[in-house]
Design a protein around this motif. Sequence first.
Motif, PDB file in Angstrom:
ATOM      1  N   CYS A 319       0.815  -1.198   0.000  1.00 42.65           N
ATOM      2  CA  CYS A 319       0.000   0.000   0.000  1.00 42.65           C
ATOM      3  C   CYS A 319       0.859   1.264   0.000  1.00 42.65           C
ATOM      4  O   CYS A 319       1.686   1.455   0.878  1.00 42.65           O
ATOM      5  CB  CYS A 319      -0.938  -0.023   1.202  1.00 42.65           C
ATOM      6  SG  CYS A 319      -2.245   1.169   1.040  1.00 42.65           S
ATOM      7  N   TYR A 320       0.661   2.094  -1.017  1.00 39.83           N
ATOM      8  CA  TYR A 320       1.428   3.331  -1.125  1.00 39.83           C
ATOM      9  C   TYR A 320       0.542   4.553  -0.945  1.00 39.83           C
ATOM     10  O   TYR A 320       0.954   5.657  -1.234  1.00 39.83           O
ATOM     11  CB  TYR A 320       2.135   3.385  -2.485  1.00 39.83           C
ATOM     12  CG  TYR A 320       3.095   2.240  -2.663  1.00 39.83           C
ATOM     13  CD1 TYR A 320       4.403   2.342  -2.212  1.00 39.83           C
ATOM     14  CD2 TYR A 320       2.684   1.046  -3.235  1.00 39.83           C
ATOM     15  CE1 TYR A 320       5.276   1.287  -2.344  1.00 39.83           C
ATOM     16  CE2 TYR A 320       3.556  -0.017  -3.374  1.00 39.83           C
ATOM     17  CZ  TYR A 320       4.848   0.103  -2.926  1.00 39.83           C
ATOM     18  OH  TYR A 320       5.712  -0.948  -3.047  1.00 39.83           O
ATOM     19  N   SER A 321      -0.678   4.320  -0.482  1.00 38.18           N
ATOM     20  CA  SER A 321      -1.627   5.424  -0.355  1.00 38.18           C
ATOM     21  C   SER A 321      -2.418   5.255   0.935  1.00 38.18           C
ATOM     22  O   SER A 321      -3.177   4.304   1.079  1.00 38.18           O
ATOM     23  CB  SER A 321      -2.592   5.431  -1.549  1.00 38.18           C
ATOM     24  OG  SER A 321      -1.874   5.340  -2.755  1.00 38.18           O
ATOM     25  N   VAL A 354       1.809   8.378  -0.452  1.00 39.71           N
ATOM     26  CA  VAL A 354       0.885   9.482  -0.185  1.00 39.71           C
ATOM     27  C   VAL A 354       0.225   9.261   1.179  1.00 39.71           C
ATOM     28  O   VAL A 354      -0.269   8.168   1.473  1.00 39.71           O
ATOM     29  CB  VAL A 354      -0.205   9.574  -1.271  1.00 39.71           C
ATOM     30  CG1 VAL A 354      -1.321  10.513  -0.844  1.00 39.71           C
ATOM     31  CG2 VAL A 354       0.397  10.038  -2.588  1.00 39.71           C
ATOM     32  N   LEU A 355       0.250  10.277   1.994  1.00 36.01           N
ATOM     33  CA  LEU A 355      -0.401  10.225   3.306  1.00 36.01           C
ATOM     34  C   LEU A 355      -1.337  11.429   3.407  1.00 36.01           C
ATOM     35  O   LEU A 355      -0.890  12.577   3.369  1.00 36.01           O
ATOM     36  CB  LEU A 355       0.684  10.269   4.402  1.00 36.01           C
ATOM     37  CG  LEU A 355       0.232  10.301   5.854  1.00 36.01           C
ATOM     38  CD1 LEU A 355      -0.709   9.155   6.184  1.00 36.01           C
ATOM     39  CD2 LEU A 355       1.450  10.270   6.773  1.00 36.01           C
ATOM     40  N   ALA A 411     -13.883  12.312  -1.833  1.00 39.05           N
ATOM     41  CA  ALA A 411     -13.341  11.136  -2.525  1.00 39.05           C
ATOM     42  C   ALA A 411     -12.656  11.546  -3.824  1.00 39.05           C
ATOM     43  O   ALA A 411     -11.595  11.012  -4.173  1.00 39.05           O
ATOM     44  CB  ALA A 411     -14.453  10.131  -2.799  1.00 39.05           C
ATOM     45  N   ALA A 412     -13.238  12.522  -4.521  1.00 36.35           N
ATOM     46  CA  ALA A 412     -12.632  12.998  -5.780  1.00 36.35           C
ATOM     47  C   ALA A 412     -11.276  13.647  -5.503  1.00 36.35           C
ATOM     48  O   ALA A 412     -10.298  13.401  -6.208  1.00 36.35           O
ATOM     49  CB  ALA A 412     -13.571  13.972  -6.480  1.00 36.35           C
ATOM     50  N   LEU A 417      -5.236  13.406  -5.443  1.00 39.57           N
ATOM     51  CA  LEU A 417      -3.988  13.491  -4.672  1.00 39.57           C
ATOM     52  C   LEU A 417      -3.186  12.201  -4.802  1.00 39.57           C
ATOM     53  O   LEU A 417      -1.971  12.206  -4.956  1.00 39.57           O
ATOM     54  CB  LEU A 417      -4.294  13.768  -3.193  1.00 39.57           C
ATOM     55  CG  LEU A 417      -4.758  15.184  -2.840  1.00 39.57           C
ATOM     56  CD1 LEU A 417      -5.169  15.258  -1.371  1.00 39.57           C
ATOM     57  CD2 LEU A 417      -3.673  16.219  -3.134  1.00 39.57           C
ATOM     58  N   ILE A 418      -3.893  11.079  -4.738  1.00 43.62           N
ATOM     59  CA  ILE A 418      -3.240   9.776  -4.805  1.00 43.62           C
ATOM     60  C   ILE A 418      -2.691   9.503  -6.203  1.00 43.62           C
ATOM     61  O   ILE A 418      -1.569   9.053  -6.362  1.00 43.62           O
ATOM     62  CB  ILE A 418      -4.242   8.670  -4.389  1.00 43.62           C
ATOM     63  CG1 ILE A 418      -4.454   8.728  -2.884  1.00 43.62           C
ATOM     64  CG2 ILE A 418      -3.749   7.295  -4.812  1.00 43.62           C
ATOM     65  CD1 ILE A 418      -5.563   7.821  -2.394  1.00 43.62           C
TER      66      ILE A 418
END
Lengths: 432, 432
Positions: A319-321, A354-355, A411-412, A417-418
């Motif tokens: 997981c990178y997001s 991404v955090l 959510a959009a 961002l992700i």
Amino acid sequence: MEPPGAGVGKAGDFDAAGEPGPPRRSPPVSVAAVLPAGGSGERLGGSTPKQFCPVLGRPLISYTVRAIERINWISDIVVVVSPENIETMKSIVRKYGHERTTIVEGGLTRHRSIFNGLKTFVKGNTFCSPLQKPEIIVIHDAVRPFVEEDILFKVVMAAKEHGAAGAIRPLVSTVIASTTDGCLDHSLDRAKYRASEMPQAFLFDKIHQAYLQCSDYDLDYGTECLHLALNYSKINAKLIEGPSDLWKVTYKWDLFAADCLIKDTISQEVCIITDIKEDAVQMGFLLHEKMRNHVKHVKDIAVSLHKNDNLQNILLGQCYSLICIKNKLSSFEEISQLVDILENTSASVLYPVVLISVYLGILENASFNSEIESLTKLAKEVKKKNILLYGLFIQYKKDNLKLQETMDSAAALITVLIRERNPAFVGQLLVA
Amino acid sequence: MEPPGAGVGKAGDFDAAGEPGPPRRSPPVSVAAVLPAGGSGERLGGSTPKQFCPVLGRPLISYTVRAIERINWISDIVVVVSPENIETMKSIVRKYGHERTTIVEGGLTRHRSIFNGLKTFVKGNTFCSPLQKPEIIVIHDAVRPFVEEDILFKVVMAAKEHGAAGAIRPLVSTVIASTTDGCLDHSLDRAKYRASEMPQAFLFDKIHQAYLQCSDYDLDYGTECLHLALNYSKINAKLIEGPSDLWKVTYKWDLFAADCLIKDTISQEVCIITDIKEDAVQMGFLLHEKMRNHVKHVKDIAVSLHKNDNLQNILLGQCYSLICIKNKLSSFEEISQLVDILENTSASVLYPVVLISVYLGILENASFNSEIESLTKLAKEVKKKNILLYGLFIQYKKDNLKLQETMDSAAALITVLIRERNPAFVGQLLVA
């Protein structure tokens, strides 16, 4: 640590992207690989050779090496680079923790570089103490990062049977022959010809023999290994139809495309971490529902960040997001803890992580000023660790219809961002 | 209304991008164009044929049509689409104001579609009252949007002299012939062959005659117009080396690449509009200096927005990126005025226009809440007009060193907003 089913970003067609492939057995032969990476990148128009151009901050060649090294039945990876890039390549291997990799100095042409690569498996070579000679050698371009285990397996198995094998693709354009004065002589029937791509594989002894026997003209002006195997070892290589994502990064826009494809893949899985407080859990649930319209896999973790025993294990996955939901704007302590945990997983070595720190609140009551400063400061700091921290304020509205609308908007924003992973926006506080 | 030197985004190498080409005289012949656009886009993997896939919200084919129609010496543009896409194409022509365009129903194959296109210039055709028959007909793919006047001029001139001409490119991969059992038969010498690309041009009568004479097999299985000209009109077409950006959008990542290239081009010119008040003018000057590190052309306009007589004329130029600097956070009146002016130029019909409202202030004193709401509301409204409105708060600091740092950060944020043109971020207030 890898995106599902793809070492470097699965580049297949829309429906195939990111799906894990079937588990594959190892081929019953010893296999090693040579990656010629001596090109100068003239067609790219820039001064940096294309294999060293950064994609999401990491040199393209590192993606290719990673795609090969995650296949455990490939014993050694020999990367052949021009003398002036030896130090650059060494630092890439160090920085991204590439294993089983040997760096060798290239020759003036592609064939001379590949030949040098092959020599490292032979006693008495001038580069290094010889590597264990494999039965099959894979040759793959450093600028084709999207190579999957499936096609590697197929060319290796075919090479064992036929002596040589190579991936092919249908021709995109008609191929034509010109007369000496630059006019059309004839055009080839597209159905009868194929584009020769990479990877290719050979019985080591056969291709080595071909290189030992071939002429200086071949070494200087040839490019096609299958041609040498045919001419000097009398092997008609088996041709294997490869997937479309074997394409070679050649022009500037190929780098754009590679960037988009890699982002696309590593953004397919999102992990939502919520405080155990009820508001946050409920918001996490709502966001989960909305996010499922945008990404393939959404994992939920309701956890008190103060008891993070199992969080690290969860994050050790692919997981990178990450989305972290809290119900107050002020505390950055928890985010700092999360950053510490992320650092231990070393996920951010290979890809920017991404955090997104999500706050719930009522806009009228919020006072952003000091929070923006703290967020900016923390974001600046963790950016050095390749962690991209963004803030998102979600306006909490009791009205159910408006809440749905707000969550759609949230959510959009999160999705963008992700997907974009844009370092310029770190530390910004967006409002949904 | 067009980006400098490029109808749709110049896709050349790094140093060539966006530079206006030399002024060119018209060829001394009448010229029309046929764009076959009947393809189904199977290789793209999606359900929408690639020529209708949106790039920055506009269908790809519209970029190609625009690239041809801005060349004033091409009289008619015939777009050939499959029956089920006639209505879609009609609405594209209406929406983006394409002129001199005739839509014709395609046949089942590429050659049959091109033939239908040619028939529109002949009396008694079944599609429409005949268009004026040109001396030279250009044939160009609908999915090659980056075609420049230069190469069109060259193929037209060569076609006038030789009867036929086509753009070519060096081969990226070696081309090989396979045996019937899927093994290598022989590989072609890359130096002797070329990839046949588009555009191509022909003496109208010669290519029309070739289509009238050719076999059903040719019409069903052939793809290469140059081949028909050779076989049936005995013309050895002149081959013209084309630029690298003639490449054909074939796969999913080609759409990513096209998107990046178009954004890259329309982001090369930025217009900074400042209030005539001293603070704003000074900040505009600083920002101008910083922006010059990121984009090619920065125009400054210090103007009272209330006296906007000449602003419209200035904006009628080739600018899709505007920065409006003000020294207070509250007033959106001026932005609304600017939006009105922008609407009159109709720039946003073809490309999304970025409008960044920059405020100067001291963070501690700022109260964002009501401003965020107003900004979001206005942004939502103007987004419908394809104008992307973002807010940027620049912290005003007397300390010179810190001011430089803040302005660097502001320029970086502005550059990303302009380059990405991301509709999801409209209405957000960023802080530098």
